[in-house]
Design a protein around this motif. Sequence first.
Motif, PDB file in Angstrom:
ATOM      1  N   PRO A   1       0.787  -1.245   0.000  1.00  0.00           N
ATOM      2  CA  PRO A   1       0.000   0.000   0.000  1.00  0.00           C
ATOM      3  C   PRO A   1       0.814   1.289   0.000  1.00  0.00           C
ATOM      4  N   GLU A   2       2.007   1.288   0.586  1.00  0.00           N
ATOM      5  CA  GLU A   2       2.796   2.522   0.685  1.00  0.00           C
ATOM      6  C   GLU A   2       3.750   2.734  -0.473  1.00  0.00           C
ATOM      7  N   LYS A   3       3.706   1.865  -1.471  1.00  0.00           N
ATOM      8  CA  LYS A   3       4.723   1.945  -2.519  1.00  0.00           C
ATOM      9  C   LYS A   3       4.783   3.322  -3.174  1.00  0.00           C
ATOM     10  N   LEU A   4       3.681   3.790  -3.719  1.00  0.00           N
ATOM     11  CA  LEU A   4       3.691   5.065  -4.421  1.00  0.00           C
ATOM     12  C   LEU A   4       4.040   6.214  -3.493  1.00  0.00           C
ATOM     13  N   GLU A   5       3.482   6.221  -2.316  1.00  0.00           N
ATOM     14  CA  GLU A   5       3.747   7.301  -1.362  1.00  0.00           C
ATOM     15  C   GLU A   5       5.230   7.384  -1.016  1.00  0.00           C
ATOM     16  N   ARG A   6       5.855   6.241  -0.743  1.00  0.00           N
ATOM     17  CA  ARG A   6       7.254   6.225  -0.330  1.00  0.00           C
ATOM     18  C   ARG A   6       8.171   6.626  -1.499  1.00  0.00           C
ATOM     19  N   CYS A   7       7.939   6.064  -2.662  1.00  0.00           N
ATOM     20  CA  CYS A   7       8.795   6.372  -3.812  1.00  0.00           C
ATOM     21  C   CYS A   7       8.609   7.817  -4.267  1.00  0.00           C
ATOM     22  N   LEU A   8       7.377   8.277  -4.290  1.00  0.00           N
ATOM     23  CA  LEU A   8       7.114   9.641  -4.741  1.00  0.00           C
ATOM     24  C   LEU A   8       7.690  10.663  -3.770  1.00  0.00           C
ATOM     25  N   ALA A   9       7.628  10.387  -2.488  1.00  0.00           N
ATOM     26  CA  ALA A   9       8.207  11.306  -1.497  1.00  0.00           C
ATOM     27  C   ALA A   9       9.704  11.470  -1.731  1.00  0.00           C
ATOM     28  N   ARG A  10      10.398  10.365  -2.012  1.00  0.00           N
ATOM     29  CA  ARG A  10      11.842  10.448  -2.265  1.00  0.00           C
ATOM     30  C   ARG A  10      12.112  11.186  -3.564  1.00  0.00           C
ATOM     31  N   LEU A  11      11.308  10.939  -4.572  1.00  0.00           N
ATOM     32  CA  LEU A  11      11.488  11.608  -5.859  1.00  0.00           C
ATOM     33  C   LEU A  11      11.276  13.113  -5.726  1.00  0.00           C
ATOM     34  N   GLN A  12      10.264  13.507  -4.997  1.00  0.00           N
ATOM     35  CA  GLN A  12       9.997  14.934  -4.808  1.00  0.00           C
ATOM     36  C   GLN A  12      11.065  15.601  -3.947  1.00  0.00           C
ATOM     37  N   ALA A  13      11.667  14.856  -3.044  1.00  0.00           N
ATOM     38  CA  ALA A  13      12.777  15.401  -2.252  1.00  0.00           C
ATOM     39  C   ALA A  13      13.983  15.675  -3.154  1.00  0.00           C
ATOM     40  N   ILE A  14      14.217  14.798  -4.114  1.00  0.00           N
ATOM     41  CA  ILE A  14      15.296  15.020  -5.079  1.00  0.00           C
ATOM     42  C   ILE A  14      15.023  16.284  -5.876  1.00  0.00           C
ATOM     43  N   GLU A  15      13.783  16.434  -6.347  1.00  0.00           N
ATOM     44  CA  GLU A  15      13.430  17.621  -7.122  1.00  0.00           C
ATOM     45  C   GLU A  15      13.534  18.898  -6.295  1.00  0.00           C
TER      46      GLU A  15
END
Length: 316
Positions: free
Chosen positions: A102-116
């Motif tokens: 269930p947390e896959k998108l939330e966890r990956c997207l949070a890291r991606l947005q931190a990079i941005e």
Amino acid sequence: MTGKSPVLDILLTTHNGQEFLEEQVRSIQVQTFEDWRLVVSDDASTDGSVELVKSLAEQDPRIELLPERGPFGSAKANFFHAMEHARAPYIALADQDDVWLPEKLERCLARLQAIEAGRGSETPALVFCDAAVVDRDLEIIAPSFSEHADLLVHDLRLQKLLINNVAAGCTMVFNRALLERALVPQAAETVFMHDWWLVLVAAATGVLEFLDEPLNLYRQHGDNEIGALRRNWRSHLITPLTGGLAIRRNQARLLLDHCGDQMRSEDRACVAEYAQMGSGGPVGSLTHLARSGAWGRPAERVGDAFGAVLLGFQEL
């Protein structure tokens, strides 16, 4: 969503995947991150996959089935077609037979947005997570795909990525800047797989990061096109001798042509040497490989050296 465009497009490709498809879609529907559109591209299925997607789309307006364009003949071609239809700022890829935690998108997207946040949204960026390898009944085969497949996920230098892919597409979330950089007309015909190409472009022109959490159940059932292959010294040795080196060389040429002006100078020099394998006869080909510095583990080095010599003979 109320009329606005989704933040993330999930691109799911299908080909006779009815057996596991609904379970995958249901796992996407219960994601803690909900602002997505699920785009499904089917490759001439004859088993009811299309009818199942249409039924699911009637129940959930976030699901969209692309008009039929196949047969594509491979997951690679199908995914490239699906990527052409992505509209959101962020993109994830999905296989038809997995289950997402269930947390896959939330966890990956949070890291991606931190990079941005640190590098800017114009910087191509890709985050990939680990996965648990499971059988057709979701029983654990291996708790870590990266360890099971002996992937060097903690050494993401471009010279290493020229040799082996480290990320399955189903573990990826990436931004639009990467998508636009990676969508070149020659890619679908030239590269080994769509996911490897995305990894190479991210590493060459932006940011590639591994999220060390198993957020997928990566199902193995005997009909996977690639699957969670367990690498060993035999595969490291044999792959370059059976045409694998030529494909990697061609990927490097495309990467150099398309992204060379965006690379760090040391990466560009490495890729340029790797891209010249096959030229100059057997000795020249081996020399270009050596100068590239793109050496893997011991068995890979032996296989690549013999492969470079063979490639040199073939292109005399």
